[in-house]
Design an enzyme around this catalytic site. Structure first.
Site, mmCIF file in Angstrom:
data_model
loop_
_atom_site.group_PDB
_atom_site.id
_atom_site.type_symbol
_atom_site.label_atom_id
_atom_site.label_comp_id
_atom_site.label_asym_id
_atom_site.label_seq_id
_atom_site.Cartn_x
_atom_site.Cartn_y
_atom_site.Cartn_z
ATOM 1 N N ARG A 170 67.010 -16.428 -14.485
ATOM 2 C CA ARG A 170 66.595 -15.755 -15.907
ATOM 3 C C ARG A 170 66.790 -14.255 -15.914
ATOM 4 O O ARG A 170 66.705 -13.432 -14.829
ATOM 5 C CB ARG A 170 65.117 -16.110 -16.287
ATOM 6 C CG ARG A 170 64.878 -17.627 -16.477
ATOM 7 C CD ARG A 170 65.498 -18.220 -17.640
ATOM 8 N NE ARG A 170 65.004 -19.604 -17.856
ATOM 9 C CZ ARG A 170 65.902 -20.459 -17.375
ATOM 10 N NH1 ARG A 170 67.049 -20.356 -16.756
ATOM 11 N NH2 ARG A 170 65.552 -21.786 -17.630
ATOM 12 N N CYS A 200 68.923 -17.009 -20.175
ATOM 13 C CA CYS A 200 69.712 -17.540 -18.787
ATOM 14 C C CYS A 200 70.674 -16.620 -18.260
ATOM 15 O O CYS A 200 71.329 -15.790 -18.812
ATOM 16 C CB CYS A 200 70.327 -18.878 -19.307
ATOM 17 S SG CYS A 200 69.533 -20.169 -19.900
ATOM 18 N N HIS A 248 68.936 -18.520 -26.240
ATOM 19 C CA HIS A 248 70.072 -18.701 -25.569
ATOM 20 C C HIS A 248 70.987 -17.689 -25.507
ATOM 21 O O HIS A 248 71.113 -16.691 -26.439
ATOM 22 C CB HIS A 248 70.927 -19.810 -26.411
ATOM 23 C CG HIS A 248 70.443 -21.162 -26.363
ATOM 24 N ND1 HIS A 248 70.520 -21.842 -25.162
ATOM 25 C CD2 HIS A 248 69.885 -21.936 -27.158
ATOM 26 C CE1 HIS A 248 69.858 -23.049 -25.307
ATOM 27 N NE2 HIS A 248 69.552 -23.121 -26.609
#
Length: 236
Positions: A213, A204, A135
């Site tokens: 990405r 991300c 993340h």
């Protein structure tokens, strides 16, 4: 119903809605980070306990009897268990204390506890592409500073027996989520040619979205037995 009652009711509803929004933001930005930090620490503790119970394997010196080609080859390592940790990762560029567990697969629940290994890609140090996702925001923000990676930066992985030091090849690359070639054994667009020992990191993009990405590629630069102590990249 009087105008005053309508206005008061509407005001109370707005206050309630605002309170719920604030609570959600606090949960999303703060509480998920607290939970992720606790979960990641627990996964690292699990790994360290496991490694303490199992002797660290020592590679036999070249030319020794143990290293003789007549000896039976070592058995294949056991497959990684889904959602379970098998290594830790350190990226000095992100801070001296930056350490996260690497767990098997990239399921939602897995990435809430640490970094996720793309199942089917290489193991640390093996020929092929060791690919890992994390993340950028929420759940501890492990890859918050991902755009700061620069060529030559170290990414150090510890599997309990060996420190693997990878070197970032170039600045992060932006692509779409459907571009699965970035985790190929020789990742497309990386500039690498032929078989090698590679690392791919993904997160991300943009920072608070997921329409694209960010990708960073690295190649294996050095290995060091855990018994020899931490590598110089982590000794500062």
């Amino acid at each position: 119903m009087s105008v005053r009652l309508v206005v008061r009711t509407f005001s109370e509803l707005c206050i309630t809605a605002g309170t719920l929004i604030i609570l959600f933001v606090v949960y999303f930005l703060f509480w998920t980070g607290v939970k992720a930090a606790d979960a990641a620490e627990g996964e690292i503790d699990t790994l360290q306990s496991q490694w303490a119970r199992e002797p660290v394997a020592q590679a036999p010196p070249p030319g020794s009897a143990e290293a003789s080609p007549s000896k039976d080859p070592a058995p294949d390592p056991a497959p990684y268990r889904a959602g379970k940790p098998f290594a830790t990762m350190h990226i000095p560029r992100f801070g001296a204390d930056w350490e996260w567990p690497v767990l098997e697969n990239t399921a939602v629940g897995t990435l809430q506890k640490g970094l996720g290994h793309y199942s089917g890609t290489a193991r640390p140090g093996d020929t092929g592409n060791f690919a890992v996702a994390g993340h950028r925001r929420t759940y501890g923000d492990p890859f918050k500073d991902f755009p700061e990676l620069r060529p030559g930066d170290a990414v150090v992985v510890n599997d309990g027996t060996t420190w693997f030091t990878y070197r970032v090849a170039k600045k992060p690359y932006r692509t779409v989520p459907t571009d699965t070639a970035v985790v190929d054994p020789v990742p497309r667009g990386s500039g690498f040619e032929g078989a090698g020992r590679y690392l791919t990191l993904t997160t991300c993009e943009p920072e608070w979205g997921s329409s694209h990405r960010l990708i960073a590629w690295a190649h294996l630069d050095a290995t060091r037995p855990v018994s020899d102590g931490r590598p110089p990249e982590l000794s500062g």
